[in-house]
Design an enzyme around this catalytic site. Structure first.
Site, PDB file in Angstrom:
ATOM      1  N   ARG A 152     -11.847   9.502  -4.752  1.00 49.16           N
ATOM      2  CA  ARG A 152     -11.289   8.582  -3.768  1.00 49.16           C
ATOM      3  C   ARG A 152     -10.969   7.211  -4.368  1.00 49.16           C
ATOM      4  NH1 ARG A 152     -13.098   7.519   2.552  1.00 49.16           N
ATOM      5  NH2 ARG A 152     -11.828   5.666   2.842  1.00 49.16           N
TER       6      ARG A 152
ATOM      7  N   GLU B 299       0.834  -1.209   0.000  1.00 52.71           N
ATOM      8  CA  GLU B 299       0.000   0.000   0.000  1.00 52.71           C
ATOM      9  C   GLU B 299       0.873   1.266   0.000  1.00 52.71           C
ATOM     10  OE1 GLU B 299      -3.224   0.098  -0.462  1.00 52.71           O
ATOM     11  OE2 GLU B 299      -3.998  -1.863   0.137  1.00 52.71           O
TER      12      GLU B 299
ATOM     13  N   ASN C 144      -7.948   2.811  -5.051  1.00 52.88           N
ATOM     14  CA  ASN C 144      -8.162   1.420  -5.449  1.00 52.88           C
ATOM     15  C   ASN C 144      -7.221   0.978  -6.560  1.00 52.88           C
ATOM     16  OD1 ASN C 144     -10.226   0.753  -3.644  1.00 52.88           O
ATOM     17  ND2 ASN C 144     -11.707   1.867  -4.906  1.00 52.88           N
TER      18      ASN C 144
END
Lengths: 358, 358
Positions: free
Chosen positions: A241, A185, A245
């Site tokens: 946002r 991440e 992803n």
């Protein structure tokens, strides 16, 4: 200790990042205006390591503490675990002013957060993430959820915590495999928003894996700051946002298809990012040099980069279709444009399949 | 047709009240910006009466319709019914832009609303209430919930609908007992906010029970307007919205203790309001003349006014304690000050018990 803030009007909250300040949790909760009963949701592994200092700190600050342990693992991120929490909160007579602390990784944070979002239509909660993945991603931004047998995070709520306490020192005991999964991440933030972070990772990935706490603090603060900015711009993922992803469309499907057993979330995202970058390059959005750097860094971190041979592409596509990013039958796919920039591109599942097979 | 609005910034929505405009639902949904897939959540009783016109109207407006029928009754307002809805939404590949219509009474509205609040962290939903109770109370204000075996509405969310369509004509087929139960909430609005409404009810309660559609429309519009004003002032029930719980502290406990079988919600609220008014009078907040008028009107409506002999006071108090209005062990009790005015008063459960026994 450094304090960032997530600015969302009356839902704003601080993120305290430091090393060794876990035992100040009670003090932070009081500062945030909380009091009375508090449930600490955790799992046996994490509780054995960190429940004592957390419990003690809360008691010292005057809280009435109820620990609730859930079984460990993604397969327990479901309505059954939620029921365990509801039952305890009710039997301990938790009220609207009582609160919930999530002490653990992403599974604990998501389940505890969703329980807090829905118990009595919402009680305050606090995130104390104990994995790198949870520290840089799931503990910030208010996404809470449980899984459905047919897909990840299909049931949930947007519900912001009252504060996030990130103690980097807890990463000392985190299994190496999980630390590496968390780095996926961090790499993602570099790809989507921050070439400087990406370069720092290229230079220092080994030191991070060896748990250089200073470097870890630096990349965690940078990651949380990026996430906070994105969430502030689009709290409920109406549009922008979704950039978070990147690598997740394929990654989520890969996790689902392999029954959440073969890959840790971050590992599946490693593969997903490589495939998303490949697709971006095929379509001409990403230059081949950046694509190479992305693949190299993911590999250097020790993350997987390929879809295993035992996974059928067809099942993967079915997994993508059920994923919540689908709209009007098309998938909102996040393409990278080199490093630090992205664009959305609507793709039919078949177009993704063709690219995966290429 | 009259249109009220609930003003909550970007969560604002209209309430369309009229007679015979159920078949315009599709048009209203389009006006509200909805499109694509829509699930109509209902139960077999309501579906037999009203699903056809609703279905047809949605199809005509270009929607793809999935009816989902839940078993009828308060005992099905639980996580199991929620799971039925989730499973259908997932198998029909509902997306974030798909929507949910609640066609039914309070149970359907609460469960469908909570499913919409939590499926993919929130999809749009529309309330089409088919009972008087749902029309004047539960369909407006965004409270969604399911019950827990130990108490009503313990699991839920504040989540506003995109619109409410109230067709007064559907009340023609509503069983008399349910119509009367709905009048309990209308009487409540008179007691807490509106002496003129209260007086109108005293004069016309029989005509309302005989389904004078004009009068019903009038009291429904007045009730919804009161509820909208209260919700606008305090959407998440931090304080003032609790005024709507007049009669509900004891009423909820009475429903729970009798296993949701002996009393309809409105009937239990009838008893609860009489007891709350009695307590208000004992404590000197309410004058005896107003108390008499309250008891008379509730009795004239055909609602129960007494706690049945088979219910133990002790079990009732335990039911009150688990109710979500408890805070710091004390109950936030809503007292009436004559007609049209209320005040909050914190009571220990024992003080309520003493008053009930008096």
């Amino acid at each position: 200790m450094q304090t960032l803030s997530v600015n969302l009007g009356d839902r704003s909250y601080p993120i305290h990042v430091g090393a060794g300040h876990l035992d100040r949790l009670g003090e932070f909760l009081k500062e945030a205006g909380l009091g009375g009963k508090v449930a600490v949701i955790s799992n046996p592994t994490v509780a054995q390591l960190f429940l004592d200092p957390v419990h003690e700190s809360l008691i010292e600050a005057g809280f009435e503490v109820t620990p609730v342990l859930l079984p460990d693992g993604e397969e327990h991120k479901n309505l059954a675990s939620l029921t365990v929490i509801y039952d305890r909160l009710i039997s301990e007579r938790f009220e609207r002013r009582s609160s919930v602390v999530a002490l653990g990784g992403g599974v604990i944070g998501d389940v505890a957060g969703f329980a807090a979002a829905t118990y009595l239509r919402g009680v305050p909660y606090v995130q104390v993430p104990t994995t790198l993945l949870a520290q840089v991603d799931s503990s910030v931004g208010g996404k809470t959820a449980v899984n459905h047998k047919d897909g990840k995070n299909l049931i949930g709520a947007f519900y912001q915590p009252k504060l996030v306490l990130i103690d980097v020192a807890v990463l000392r005991t985190l299994p190496r495999r999980e630390l590496v999964a968390g780095l996926a991440e961090v790499i993602k933030y570099g790809i989507i928003e921050d070439p400087v972070l990406f370069h720092l990772l290229e230079q220092n990935i080994e030191k991070l894996i060896e748990r250089d706490l200073e470097l870890l603090t630096q990349v965690i603060v940078t990651s949380c700051a990026i996430k906070a900015r994105v969430v502030e711009a689009d709290e409920r993922e109406d549009d922008y946002r979704a950039v978070l992803n990147f690598g997740h469309t394929i990654g989520h499907a890969l996790e689902a298809v392999t029954g959440y057993k073969q890959f840790l979330h971050g590992e599946a995202i490693g593969v997903g990012m490589v495939k998303a970058a490949a697709l971006s390059t095929q379509r001409g959005f990403c230059d081949p040099r950046s694509f190479d750097r992305i693949v190299q860094l993911i590999r250097k971190a020790g993350l997987p980069t390929e879809i295993p041979g035992n996974v059928s592409m067809q099942s993967l596509i079915q997994g993508i279709e059920v994923d919540k990013k689908a709209a009007g039958g098309k998938i909102k796919f996040i393409m990278c444009e080199g490093l630090g920039k992205t664009r959305f591109h609507w793709l039919a599942p078949g177009e993704i399949l063709a690219a995966l097979r290429a």
